[in-house]
Design a protein around this motif. Structure first.
Motif, short mmCIF file in Angstrom:
data_model
loop_
_atom_site.label_atom_id
_atom_site.label_comp_id
_atom_site.label_asym_id
_atom_site.label_seq_id
_atom_site.Cartn_x
_atom_site.Cartn_y
_atom_site.Cartn_z
N ILE A 1 0.81 -1.21 0.00
CA ILE A 1 0.00 0.00 0.00
C ILE A 1 0.85 1.28 0.00
O ILE A 1 0.40 2.33 -0.44
CB ILE A 1 -0.96 0.00 1.21
N TYR B 1 -7.15 6.54 -7.97
CA TYR B 1 -7.85 7.35 -6.98
C TYR B 1 -7.83 8.81 -7.40
O TYR B 1 -6.80 9.32 -7.87
CB TYR B 1 -7.22 7.19 -5.59
N PHE C 1 -3.96 6.33 -0.46
CA PHE C 1 -4.88 5.20 -0.55
C PHE C 1 -4.27 4.00 -1.28
O PHE C 1 -4.96 3.06 -1.64
CB PHE C 1 -6.17 5.65 -1.23
N PRO D 1 -12.72 -1.25 0.01
CA PRO D 1 -11.63 -0.89 0.93
C PRO D 1 -11.43 -1.93 2.02
O PRO D 1 -12.38 -2.60 2.45
CB PRO D 1 -12.10 0.45 1.51
N LEU E 1 -6.21 0.45 5.35
CA LEU E 1 -6.38 1.91 5.40
C LEU E 1 -6.48 2.41 6.84
O LEU E 1 -6.08 3.54 7.14
CB LEU E 1 -7.63 2.32 4.63
N ARG F 1 -2.94 2.84 7.95
CA ARG F 1 -2.27 3.91 7.20
C ARG F 1 -2.69 5.30 7.67
O ARG F 1 -1.89 6.23 7.71
CB ARG F 1 -2.56 3.75 5.71
N ALA G 1 -11.37 2.51 6.78
CA ALA G 1 -11.86 1.71 5.65
C ALA G 1 -13.37 1.78 5.54
O ALA G 1 -13.93 1.92 4.45
CB ALA G 1 -11.40 0.27 5.79
N VAL H 1 -14.35 5.19 4.15
CA VAL H 1 -14.13 5.25 2.71
C VAL H 1 -15.29 4.56 1.98
O VAL H 1 -15.83 5.08 0.99
CB VAL H 1 -12.79 4.59 2.33
#
Length: 237
Positions: free
Chosen positions: A33, A70, A94, A129, A133, A136, A143, A146
């Motif tokens: 990622i 994205y 992302f 997702p 995430l 991150r 997630a 999103v």
């Protein structure tokens, strides 16, 4: 059809797979990622960008997820909602391979064929997702957020390989499903989850095998699949 300018590819990104932890610190296997900008032309094949890696090929990468895209436009909205996070100050937050201006989930349709550089791409699916995430962004439910907002990004299938680079324009070459903008797909997937008519209509599109199983599973069981493992990493060793 006549080519229509959709947007501009301002950043191409790739990354190596590295060990990754869940939000709660538990080991999370490998992940690619963390992607970084590439300068100059990059070779693109049916498997994705040359030099790009995914940590778990059973759920990431492959022909139906060759390129993750994205919209840069979403970053300002995320900053307004989450604050000035360092991860949002540049493309790649992302895990995307393509960052563009001029196109979002509202302006693209399922199955769109797009020319960029010397490549021809086909829109294969929206992103579902996952918990990576959360780590991150340092946000336990990123997630899920999103997914709920519909600012998910999407994946391209590579029909004709070649080279791409920052600055390339993206042109729409074919739109077989103008009635299926990605916003409609996302509405069915995450908000009208058991609407029979919508699911039957969605099943008529050229869906990847995993999506066909998802749609048929909802129609047969009349219930929505469990999202917790994907979104939270729950019950995942």
């Amino acid at each position: 059809m006549t080519s229509t300018l959709l947007g501009t590819l301002h950043t191409v990104l790739r990354g190596r797979a590295r060990p990754y932890a869940r939000f709660d610190g538990r080991p999370g296997g490998m992940s690619g990622i963390d992607k970084h900008p590439v300068t100059g032309p990059v070779t693109l094949t049916a498997q994705g960008l040359e030099g790009d890696e995914q940590g778990d090929r059973s759920v990431h990468g492959g022909p139906d997820k060759a390129i993750h895209h994205y919209a840069w436009e979403h970053y300002a909205t995320w900053q307004a909602e989450l604050g000035d996070l360092p991860v949002l100050r540049q493309p790649g937050a992302f895990g995307e391979n393509f960052s563009t201006t001029g196109m979002t989930e509202a302006s693209l349709c399922w199955g769109d064929r797009v020319r960029v550089g010397s490549c021809l791409l086909e829109l294969a699916q929206t992103r579902q997702p996952c918990w990576k995430l959360n780590t991150r962004f340092g946000h336990a439910h990123m997630a899920r957020q999103v997914q709920t907002t519909g600012r998910t990004g999407w994946y391209w299938r590579v029909l004709e390989g070649g080279q791409v680079q920052a600055g390339d324009a993206l042109y729409l070459r074919e739109r077989p499903h103008p009635d299926w903008p990605l916003t409609r797909v996302l509405q069915v997937l995450y908000h009208q989850c058991l609407d029979s008519a919508s699911l039957h209509a969605l099943a008529q599109l050229n869906l990847p095998p995993s999506w066909q199983r998802l749609v048929q599973g909802r129609l047969q069981r009349l219930q929505v699949e469990d999202w917790d493992k994907r979104l939270e990493g729950a019950h995942d060793a």
